[in-house]
Scaffold this active site. Structure first.
Site, PDB file in Angstrom:
ATOM      1  CB  SER A   1      -0.883   0.047   1.157  1.00 57.86           C
ATOM      2  OG  SER A   1      -1.885   1.174   1.093  1.00 57.86           O
ATOM      3  CD  GLU A   2      -1.116   5.818  -2.572  1.00 59.07           C
ATOM      4  OE1 GLU A   2      -0.863   5.272  -3.788  1.00 59.07           O
ATOM      5  OE2 GLU A   2      -2.176   6.357  -2.379  1.00 59.07           O
ATOM      6  CG  ASN A   3      -0.900   3.893   3.278  1.00 57.28           C
ATOM      7  OD1 ASN A   3      -1.085   3.174   2.164  1.00 57.28           O
ATOM      8  ND2 ASN A   3      -1.684   3.788   4.265  1.00 57.28           N
TER       9      ASN A   3
ATOM     10  CB  SER B   1       6.087   3.700   0.579  1.00 60.56           C
ATOM     11  OG  SER B   1       4.964   3.174  -0.103  1.00 60.56           O
TER      12      SER B   1
END
Lengths: 220, 229, 220, 229
Positions: B56-58, B99
């Protein structure tokens, strides 16, 4: 040891000034320095440039800053979330400027600034509107565009624990933009849930070393 | 210029059916990024035994399914779409620059992204409507350009009848030449150096109907399969 | 779950091939993948490019690789340490090439490669021999030179603990170059002191996430 | 071209005396990088109560003094010069790219570096001897260019009689315009927009003797002090 702890929220945010570029951490609900943002509301600041992933939700936080007329420009990756109602209206009325930046480029531009570098070549945005006005270079047969560092006058970050030197650890996905923003600002203010004694943070797990933190405020 | 195409007056696949078909193509041990919106529908259909590692990008590496009990919801643990999730054993947290280093750095075996349009050369448009003054980029540009494969998931035709499968983009591009496969409510397409290949059609549809609903030429394979829906 | 554990040292290093660029972690005594380096000695490899902070000390490790004629080029920041006797002789005899890179630029070039970027602008080396043949740009009044990413075919890293997915934690100053090298190689092999069960590593403290590790060898 | 200068036939400061004088100028709460070689001599002279935070290029933030007991020596905890050290309470470990981000990123209040030559404009040479085919850069270029101040510590004149305080470098530069102060066995100099200012001289030396040992013009201050050695 340098005293970095702010006794009050007012003291923590007292350094901010008109025209400043302010990096504000958080992604969704996680890692948002809510107290610090509320603390800078109502102070009559003008012409701030706000850097965040979004452009404010509802009517609190960054959205309240917008409503109070404190914000001249937003730099973010995702400005038109359904809840970004205040921003949307003001943007359409020409009352606030917008620079939309790919999320990875946004993070990297701040990391680049914090690392004392002058820019970087990224494949992100090649052949898109994002590339307009930027130098394009081909390195080893692959196309890249040149992006510039993005530095803040201030960073407002949210952390989980702090020690008296100002070392920070975060909690789960609340880490997000906070560590790179702490690196990238001239003056970094941390909102922290808990203060622990010196030596209580394992030096292996510190994510933001003390040198990047100028001031912290413990919310409890 | 956008092209109005013909939507067959038949039952098309529902969102969950498209998602299920796409999920079947996510291979064991892959590292996969799932975009916000319709892509998230694929998550429940990926068999746990495949041990797909979701990014997940976060900053979540090893995103797990949403918590089943209300009391396990953690505001510090959410997906890119801001919904509550969990972390699998052996998952890790990193900051945003790390990330996206992972995403751009070629460590994603696949990204599943929504799309406004996909072109025959793999160009992807999914961030900005034609003529709009701006739009939402989020992490899509970095992820699309970095992933080894991009699976686009979308309706085959826009609500207003405009083609989404096109020869050349008419919407502002997100990334060039990145889409490798497209999953729609009518078909599964692969993007090849020669253009779109129609791999599978939805039950009850013919290749001609899918072609009529597309603004790009679809190459027919030797044997056309029907999507197991 | 992908099986990453090598049963033997031979298996761990079996992937290496002639002509490869090999990133090797460590600084001084700390974080040196000694077993892996010894493991690639005696295999008759040729024309390796070795990236390390130094150019081998004494007659073991990288120095032994040099003596065995495996190394065509060394990329490092500090080649002429007093103990780098093998390298010094071979360099003066024209038997090995050298690219000397400032230490911060060396680390950043690998981080840049691992991050999928195509280069970066650094103030380091402006006006020095390091700048020769490189583009110089002025950004906001400050001079920078353009440095390229440095990618490895292989990385040999040393870590403290690993879990079955391949997540790594390091120990104190033994962290050094290892995390950036793990990011920057097509195939990363970790030498690890201890393997712990899945879930035993706190996800907050993992430094190198599993996605960067292709193979690990537990030394015990 | 290098210039042979005149070394006074007098007792000059010893290494520890130079180090002690320099250490007195490291201010409380500063973040300081100490180079390898002669700069390390300064460490024992910095009063603990100043709480100077020492950065070591290999990722130590808050490097402490060497362990006093043999059994406390840890091979994973060493200085840039590879000697055993400790970590202060509230110290942290980072990887090499993060360590040099700190250095280049302007977070070092001061770097203490050895020097072959320092020029009147602050140019520093400390990595490569003239005519050599290569040399040791280590972290010096990044640290010199990134620190807010660079204190050079060195003998005033090279062993072969060549000047080290020069108008313009004759050695290959490490970084341009970075040195702010110079501490030698004869004097303390500051580097100003007008050139070197002779701030202090070693006990028993005159300003004329220091000038004669230098290949750059030294500006005399209103009141010349003697180094407290």
């Amino acid at each position: 040891m340098k005293k970095k702890k702010a006794a009050t929220l007012e003291e923590a945010v007292s350094h901010l000034r008109d025209g400043a570029t302010v990096l504000i951490g958080g992604f969704g609900y996680g890692g948002v320095p809510e107290h610090l943002i509320e603390g800078i509301c109502g102070r009559g600041l003008r012409n701030l440039t706000i850097v965040n992933n979004n452009a404010g939700t509802g009517h609190t936080g960054i959205a309240r800053l917008l409503e109070e007329g404190c914000v001249g420009k937003i730099i973010c990756s995702f400005p038109f979330a359904a809840e970004s109602v205040v921003f949307k209206d003001m943007y359409e009325a020409g009352k606030v400027d917008l620079e939309v930046v790919p999320q990875g480029t946004l993070a990297e531009r701040m990391r680049n600034a914090g690392a004392g570098l002058g820019g970087f070549l990224t494949p992100t945005g090649v052949g898109t509107e994002i590339a307009e006005g930027k130098a394009e270079l081909t390195v080893d047969g692959k196309r890249y565009i040149m992006e510039k560092p993005l530095r803040g006058d201030f960073a407002l970050v949210k952390a989980f624990k702090v020690d008296p030197r100002g070392n920070l650890v975060y909690r789960k996905g609340a880490r997000n933009f906070n560590p790179v923003m702490a690196m990238a600002a001239d003056f970094t203010i941390a909102e922290v849930r808990e203060e622990v004694p010196l030596g209580a943070l394992d030096p292996e797990v510190i994510v933001t070393p003390s040198v990047y933190v100028d001031c912290y405020y413990v919310t409890g | 210029m956008s092209q109005i195409v013909k939507i067959p007056q038949k039952q098309l696949l529902k969102r969950d059916q498209i998602a299920k078909r796409l999920a079947a193509d996510l291979q064991g041990d892959w590292v996969v990024n799932i975009g916000i919106g319709i892509p998230t529908a694929t998550l429940p259909f990926v068999p746990a035994e495949r041990d797909v590692v979701f990014h997940s990008e976060n900053g979540l590496i090893g995103m797990g399914p949403p918590p089943t009990r209300e009391e396990d919801v953690d505001r510090d643990l959410m997906s890119a779409g801001k919904g509550p999730v969990t972390l699998i054993p052996g998952g890790a947290f990193v900051h945003h620059a790390d990330s996206f280093s992972l995403a751009r750095g070629g460590r994603l075996d696949c990204a599943v992204l929504g799309a406004f349009q996909v072109a025959a050369n793999g160009d992807l448009a999914n961030w900005k409507v034609k003529g709009a003054s701006s739009g939402n980029i989020g992490g899509a540009m970095d992820i699309a350009v970095g992933a080894k494969q991009v699976f686009a998931i979308m309706t085959h035709v826009a609500k207003n009848g405009e083609a989404k499968i096109v020869e050349n983009l008419t919407y502002p591009p997100t990334a060039l030449g990145v889409v490798t496969r497209v999953y729609t409510d009518m078909a599964v397409l692969s993007v090849t150096p020669k253009g779109f290949v129609l791999e599978e059609v939805a039950p009850g549809l013919t290749a001609e109907e899918v072609q009529a609903a597309s603004a790009a030429r679809l190459i027919l394979p030797d044997s056309l399969r029907t999507i197991a829906a």
